[in-house]
Design a protein around this motif. Structure first.
Motif, mmCIF file in Angstrom:
data_model
loop_
_atom_site.group_PDB
_atom_site.id
_atom_site.type_symbol
_atom_site.label_atom_id
_atom_site.label_comp_id
_atom_site.label_asym_id
_atom_site.label_seq_id
_atom_site.Cartn_x
_atom_site.Cartn_y
_atom_site.Cartn_z
ATOM 1 N N LEU A 56 0.814 -1.220 0.000
ATOM 2 C CA LEU A 56 0.000 0.000 0.000
ATOM 3 C C LEU A 56 0.844 1.266 0.000
ATOM 4 O O LEU A 56 0.510 2.246 -0.685
ATOM 5 C CB LEU A 56 -0.917 0.008 1.222
ATOM 6 N N PHE A 57 1.935 1.266 0.760
ATOM 7 C CA PHE A 57 2.693 2.501 0.973
ATOM 8 C C PHE A 57 4.126 2.448 0.486
ATOM 9 O O PHE A 57 4.839 3.457 0.565
ATOM 10 C CB PHE A 57 2.671 2.861 2.469
ATOM 11 N N PRO A 62 9.715 -0.192 3.367
ATOM 12 C CA PRO A 62 10.594 -1.366 3.468
ATOM 13 C C PRO A 62 9.954 -2.421 4.366
ATOM 14 O O PRO A 62 9.229 -2.100 5.315
ATOM 15 C CB PRO A 62 11.866 -0.800 4.106
ATOM 16 N N ALA A 63 10.222 -3.679 4.056
ATOM 17 C CA ALA A 63 9.553 -4.781 4.747
ATOM 18 C C ALA A 63 9.761 -4.721 6.260
ATOM 19 O O ALA A 63 8.822 -4.914 7.039
ATOM 20 C CB ALA A 63 10.061 -6.112 4.197
ATOM 21 N N LEU A 64 11.012 -4.458 6.694
ATOM 22 C CA LEU A 64 11.303 -4.461 8.123
ATOM 23 C C LEU A 64 10.567 -3.328 8.840
ATOM 24 O O LEU A 64 10.005 -3.520 9.924
ATOM 25 C CB LEU A 64 12.811 -4.353 8.362
ATOM 26 N N PHE A 65 10.534 -2.146 8.231
ATOM 27 C CA PHE A 65 9.810 -1.022 8.827
ATOM 28 C C PHE A 65 8.318 -1.319 8.901
ATOM 29 O O PHE A 65 7.653 -1.024 9.902
ATOM 30 C CB PHE A 65 10.052 0.248 8.015
ATOM 31 N N ALA A 66 7.787 -1.925 7.843
ATOM 32 C CA ALA A 66 6.370 -2.300 7.843
ATOM 33 C C ALA A 66 6.083 -3.287 8.967
ATOM 34 O O ALA A 66 5.015 -3.235 9.600
ATOM 35 C CB ALA A 66 5.991 -2.916 6.493
ATOM 36 N N THR A 97 -6.012 -2.355 -4.785
ATOM 37 C CA THR A 97 -5.974 -1.652 -3.504
ATOM 38 C C THR A 97 -6.873 -2.338 -2.477
ATOM 39 O O THR A 97 -6.487 -2.497 -1.308
ATOM 40 C CB THR A 97 -6.413 -0.190 -3.680
ATOM 41 N N THR A 98 -8.066 -2.751 -2.887
ATOM 42 C CA THR A 98 -8.959 -3.448 -1.951
ATOM 43 C C THR A 98 -8.353 -4.773 -1.505
ATOM 44 O O THR A 98 -8.515 -5.176 -0.346
ATOM 45 C CB THR A 98 -10.340 -3.698 -2.569
ATOM 46 N N PHE A 99 -7.637 -5.443 -2.406
ATOM 47 C CA PHE A 99 -6.950 -6.679 -2.037
ATOM 48 C C PHE A 99 -5.936 -6.410 -0.936
ATOM 49 O O PHE A 99 -5.870 -7.130 0.069
ATOM 50 C CB PHE A 99 -6.258 -7.268 -3.268
ATOM 51 N N LEU A 120 -5.894 -7.656 2.998
ATOM 52 C CA LEU A 120 -4.749 -8.367 3.561
ATOM 53 C C LEU A 120 -4.264 -7.689 4.842
ATOM 54 O O LEU A 120 -3.924 -8.364 5.825
ATOM 55 C CB LEU A 120 -3.618 -8.418 2.522
ATOM 56 N N LEU A 121 -4.258 -6.362 4.853
ATOM 57 C CA LEU A 121 -3.832 -5.630 6.040
ATOM 58 C C LEU A 121 -4.799 -5.871 7.206
ATOM 59 O O LEU A 121 -4.364 -6.169 8.333
ATOM 60 C CB LEU A 121 -3.758 -4.133 5.732
#
Length: 420
Positions: free
Chosen positions: A128-129, A132-136, A297-299, A303-304
Motif C-alpha cells: 500500500l505505501f 521497506p519490509a522491516l519497517f512495515a 488496492t482493496t486486495f 490483507l492488512l
C-alpha cells in the motif's frame, strides 16, 4: 482461564434490551474466531490453489469450513458449559508428560500462526505505501499492540474491532468478485472432490491447515468461560442456542471469503495468466493489471485488515495455551515481543514471504489432531459436560473430521519424505 469479562449484566438483562439488540449483544466470540479463518495464510494458500489449479480445490475450502462450524461449536460449548478453556481441561485430566507435550506443540503451532499473520500485515503495508519490509513489520507490531490494548477495557471493544476488520475483508472480496468473469460450469466442477497430483495434495492440506486453526480452537473455549454469568442449566441452554447462531454465521462468512479468494484467483489468473508468480506480491501486481487499481488496492487493504486482526487473536491464543496447559502467564506485551522476533527475522533476511506463509499452514495442519482429539474427548465425556455431553451423532461426526485430517496429514508426510 478467564479473559476480561464483557458484560456485568445478567443474561436476562441483556435479552431485555430488545428482540434485536439483545441477541446482537450475545454474538461476538465466533467472529473473533472467524478472523483466524481468513488470515494471511488463507490468502496465500487460496491464491496459490486458484492460480495453479483453477477451481479444483474449491471443494476442499467448502469441506474445511463445514468442519470448522462443528469444531468451533464444540470448542465454545466446552468453555461455556465447564467454565474452563480446552487447555485447562487437558491440564485437569491428562498426565503431566502429555500436558507438556501438548503445550510444546501448541506453542510451535502458535508461532507458525503468528509468523503467517504478522508477515501478511507487513506485506500489505509494503504494497500500500511502499515501505521497506522491516519497517512495515515494526509498524504492524505497534498497531497490533493497540488492538490488544482494547482487551484491558473489556472484551466487547476487542470483539467489535475484530468484527470491523472482518467486515473490511468481506467488502473487499465482494467487490473483487463483481469485477471477475466466473464460468459457472467450472465453478460447479470445483465442488466435485478430487485431487490430481502431489502439489494439489500439499495445497489441500495447507488449505485445511489455514482453515481449521488449532490455536483458535483453544482460544474460542477460553472466550466463553466467563463472558456472561449463568445461574442454572436453563440459562446455559439459552446461551448455547445463541452460541450456535454466532458460530454458524461467523463461519459462513469466513467460508464465503475463502471461497471468494480462490474463485477470484481462478477466474483472473488460472494457469499463471500474465506471468503471475504465486505470491501475494504477484497477486497484487496482477490484480492491478487485470482487474484495475481499485481491485488491487482493496486486495491489499483486506490483507492488512486480516493480518492485524488475526495477529491480535493469535497473541491472545498464545496466552491461553501457556496459562491453560502449564499454568504460567506472561504479559501480552512480552509475548507479543517474543513472537514477532521470528517474523522480523524473516523480513530482514528477505525470505520469500508467500512461501513462508504456505509452509506455515502445513505446520498448522499437522497440529490440528492435537487440538481436535482432546476437544472430542472432553465434550463426549459426561463427567466433564454433565447433561450437555455430545450426542452420539455429533461425537461420530467430530471423530470423522479428526480422521480425515489425520489421514491428509499422513499423506502429506508420505509425499514430503517420498514414502511409497
Amino acid at each position: 482461564m478467564t479473559l476480561t469479562r464483557a458484560y456485568p449484566e445478567s443474561l436476562g438483562q441483556i435479552l431485555a434490551r430488545g428482540r434485536i439488540r439483545g441477541p446482537l449483544r450475545l454474538l461476538g466470540p465466533g467472529f473473533v474466531a472467524a478472523v483466524a479463518y481468513v488470515d494471511p495464510g488463507n490468502f496465500a494458500t487460496n491464491i496459490a490453489g486458484g492460480v495453479r489449479y483453477g477451481y479444483l480445490l474449491l471443494w476442499v475450502i467448502v469441506a474445511a469450513n463445514l468442519m470448522a462450524v462443528i469444531v468451533q461449536y464444540l470448542s465454545s460449548k466446552a468453555g461455556l458449559v465447564t467454565g474452563r478453556s480446552l487447555p485447562e481441561l487437558c491440564r485437569d485430566r491428562y498426565p503431566a508428560a502429555m500436558r507438556w507435550f501438548l503445550w510444546l506443540q501448541a506453542e510451535i503451532v502458535a508461532m507458525a500462526t503468528d509468523l503467517a499473520e504478522f508477515i501478511g500485515a507487513a506485506i500489505a503495508l509494503r504494497l500500500l505505501f511502499g515501505w521497506p519490509a522491516l519497517f512495515a513489520g515494526v509498524v504492524t507490531a505497534g498497531v497490533v499492540m493497540l488492538l490488544l490494548g482494547l482487551q484491558r477495557r473489556g472484551s466487547r471493544g476487542f470483539e467489535i474491532a475484530i468484527t470491523v476488520c472482518l467486515a473490511v475483508i468481506v467488502a473487499a472480496f465482494a467487490w473483487n468478485l463483481l469485477v471477475v468473469d466466473i464460468v459457472p460450469a467450472d465453478l460447479l466442477r470445483g465442488l466435485v472432490p478430487r485431487l490430481t497430483d502431489a502439489g494439489s495434495v500439499l495445497l489441500a492440506v495447507g488449505i485445511i491447515g489455514a482453515t481449521v486453526m488449532p490455536h483458535v480452537v483453544y482460544l474460542h473455549s477460553a472466550l466463553m468461560t466467563d463472558r456472561i454469568p449463568t445461574r442454572d442449566p436453563g440459562e446455559i441452554r439459552v446461551l448455547l442456542h445463541y452460541t450456535r447462531l454466532d458460530v454458524t454465521l461467523s463461519m459462513i462468512i469466513a467460508g464465503a471469503v475463502n471461497v471468494a479468494m480462490l474463485v477470484v484467483a481462478a477466474a483472473a489468473f488460472s494457469g499463471g495468466a500474465n506471468g503471475l508468480d504465486v505470491s501475494l506480491d504477484g497477486a497484487f501486481v496482477a490484480t492491478g493489471a487485470v482487474l484495475g487499481t481499485v481491485a488491487a488496492t482493496t486486495f491489499a487493504i483486506a490483507l492488512l485488515a486480516s493480518g492485524l486482526a488475526s495477529s491480535s487473536v493469535g497473541t491472545l491464543a498464545g496466552q491461553v495455551v501457556m496459562q491453560g496447559f502449564i499454568d504460567r502467564r506472561i504479559p501480552l506485551g512480552v509475548r507479543r515481543i517474543v513472537t514477532i522476533a521470528p517474523a522480523l527475522l524473516v523480513l530482514a533476511i528477505g525470505f520469500e514471504p508467500t512461501l513462508v506463509l504456505v509452509l506455515s499452514q502445513v505446520v498448522l495442519s499437522l497440529g490440528i489432531p492435537f487440538a481436535l482429539i482432546p476437544l472430542v474427548h472432553h465434550t463426549a465425556s459426561r463427567s466433564v459436560m454433565g447433561g450437555f455431553v455430545n450426542r452420539p451423532s455429533l461425537t461420530i461426526t467430530a471423530l470423522g473430521i479428526t480422521a480425515i485430517v489425520v489421514t491428509m496429514n499422513a499423506t502429506l508426510l508420505a509425499i514430503t519424505f517420498g514414502v511409497g
